[in-house]
Design a protein around this motif. Structure first.
Motif, PDB file in Angstrom:
ATOM      1  N   ARG A   1       0.802  -2.412  -6.600  1.00 46.71           N
ATOM      2  CA  ARG A   1       0.463  -3.823  -6.448  1.00 46.71           C
ATOM      3  C   ARG A   1       0.704  -4.109  -4.984  1.00 46.71           C
ATOM      4  N   LEU A   2      -0.547  -4.911  -4.616  1.00 47.71           N
ATOM      5  CA  LEU A   2      -0.328  -5.428  -3.215  1.00 47.71           C
ATOM      6  C   LEU A   2      -0.239  -6.908  -3.170  1.00 47.71           C
ATOM      7  N   SER A   3       0.247  -7.291  -2.025  1.00 52.89           N
ATOM      8  CA  SER A   3       0.725  -8.696  -1.998  1.00 52.89           C
ATOM      9  C   SER A   3       0.280  -9.258  -0.573  1.00 52.89           C
ATOM     10  N   CYS A   4      -0.359 -10.481  -0.501  1.00 49.81           N
ATOM     11  CA  CYS A   4      -0.680 -11.041   0.687  1.00 49.81           C
ATOM     12  C   CYS A   4      -0.180 -12.616   1.028  1.00 49.81           C
ATOM     13  N   ALA A   5       0.427 -12.703   1.775  1.00 50.55           N
ATOM     14  CA  ALA A   5       1.134 -13.966   1.902  1.00 50.55           C
ATOM     15  C   ALA A   5       0.530 -14.683   3.390  1.00 50.55           C
TER      16      ALA A   5
ATOM     17  N   VAL B   1      -1.435 -14.068  -2.565  1.00 46.04           N
ATOM     18  CA  VAL B   1      -2.258 -13.392  -3.687  1.00 46.04           C
ATOM     19  C   VAL B   1      -1.811 -12.040  -3.803  1.00 46.04           C
ATOM     20  N   TYR B   2      -1.983 -11.474  -5.210  1.00 45.87           N
ATOM     21  CA  TYR B   2      -1.830 -10.353  -5.626  1.00 45.87           C
ATOM     22  C   TYR B   2      -2.727  -9.300  -5.991  1.00 45.87           C
ATOM     23  N   LEU B   3      -2.851  -8.075  -5.981  1.00 40.85           N
ATOM     24  CA  LEU B   3      -3.650  -7.344  -6.751  1.00 40.85           C
ATOM     25  C   LEU B   3      -3.106  -6.124  -7.275  1.00 40.85           C
TER      26      LEU B   3
ATOM     27  N   THR C   1      -3.893  -2.704   4.583  1.00 43.30           N
ATOM     28  CA  THR C   1      -3.151  -1.762   3.968  1.00 43.30           C
ATOM     29  C   THR C   1      -3.602  -0.471   3.366  1.00 43.30           C
ATOM     30  N   LEU C   2      -3.309   0.482   3.586  1.00 44.28           N
ATOM     31  CA  LEU C   2      -3.929   1.752   3.257  1.00 44.28           C
ATOM     32  C   LEU C   2      -3.363   2.120   1.716  1.00 44.28           C
ATOM     33  N   VAL C   3      -4.105   2.513   1.164  1.00 45.86           N
ATOM     34  CA  VAL C   3      -4.142   2.710  -0.173  1.00 45.86           C
ATOM     35  C   VAL C   3      -4.735   4.345  -0.290  1.00 45.86           C
ATOM     36  N   THR C   4      -3.967   5.429  -0.783  1.00 47.68           N
ATOM     37  CA  THR C   4      -4.364   6.652  -0.988  1.00 47.68           C
ATOM     38  C   THR C   4      -4.071   7.008  -2.309  1.00 47.68           C
TER      39      THR C   4
ATOM     40  N   GLY D   1       0.705  -1.150  -0.021  1.00 48.48           N
ATOM     41  CA  GLY D   1      -0.001  -0.013   0.076  1.00 48.48           C
ATOM     42  C   GLY D   1       0.866   1.340  -0.092  1.00 48.48           C
ATOM     43  N   GLY D   2       0.161   2.412  -0.232  1.00 49.13           N
ATOM     44  CA  GLY D   2       0.795   3.838  -0.107  1.00 49.13           C
ATOM     45  C   GLY D   2       0.242   4.653  -0.830  1.00 49.13           C
ATOM     46  N   LEU D   3       0.778   5.884  -1.105  1.00 51.19           N
ATOM     47  CA  LEU D   3       0.225   6.972  -1.620  1.00 51.19           C
ATOM     48  C   LEU D   3       0.721   6.921  -3.131  1.00 51.19           C
ATOM     49  N   VAL D   4      -0.490   7.332  -4.066  1.00 51.03           N
ATOM     50  CA  VAL D   4      -0.057   7.191  -5.704  1.00 51.03           C
ATOM     51  C   VAL D   4      -1.057   8.317  -5.926  1.00 51.03           C
ATOM     52  N   GLN D   5      -0.251   8.910  -7.141  1.00 49.73           N
ATOM     53  CA  GLN D   5      -1.280  10.026  -7.920  1.00 49.73           C
ATOM     54  C   GLN D   5      -2.397   9.430  -8.889  1.00 49.73           C
TER      55      GLN D   5
END
Length: 120
Positions: free
Chosen positions: A19-23, A78-80, A114-117, A9-13
């Motif tokens: 890309r998110l991951s979850c293990a 799994v990924y997104l 996880t935060l996505v902004t 996650g994170g800050l994006v314009q």
């Protein structure tokens, strides 16, 4: 015990990608469905995408054509992939996994989020 660890996650314009991951780890015999959900401030948690062990996918209408869910069964991950992000995609994203423990008892677990902004 089965644990999920999310990352990415994170800050994006607007228009950007993340890309998110979850293990998943722990006493796992097999994993069935894996998925991503999200919860925006003041809103209920909603489905983003799911994927079965065989690879069949399901997406929310709001993300079709922009997000892609995938999984690596060997890594229990799994990924997104999120492209063309919009401000309305801003939310805490949660991973969800269900399957069977080594004891053959079923389980369903959630990640910590996880935060996505998406903001300029």
């Amino acid at each position: 015990q089965v644990q999920l660890v999310e990352s990415g996650g994170g800050l994006v314009q607007p228009g950007g990608s993340l890309r998110l991951s979850c293990a998943a780890s722990g006493s796992i015999f097999s994993i069935n469905a894996m998925g991503w959900y999200r919860q925006a401030p003041g809103k209920e948690r909603e489905l983003v995408a799911t994927i079965t062990r065989a690879g069949s996918t399901n997406y929310a209408d709001s993300v079709k054509g922009r997000f892609t869910i995938s999984r690596d069964n060997a890594k229990n991950t799994v990924y997104l992939q999120m492209n063309s992000l919009k401000p309305e995609d801003t939310a805490v994203y949660y991973c969800n996994v269900d399957g069977y423990r080594a004891s053959l008892r079923d389980f369903e677990v959630w990640g910590q989020g996880t935060l996505v902004t998406v903001s300029s």
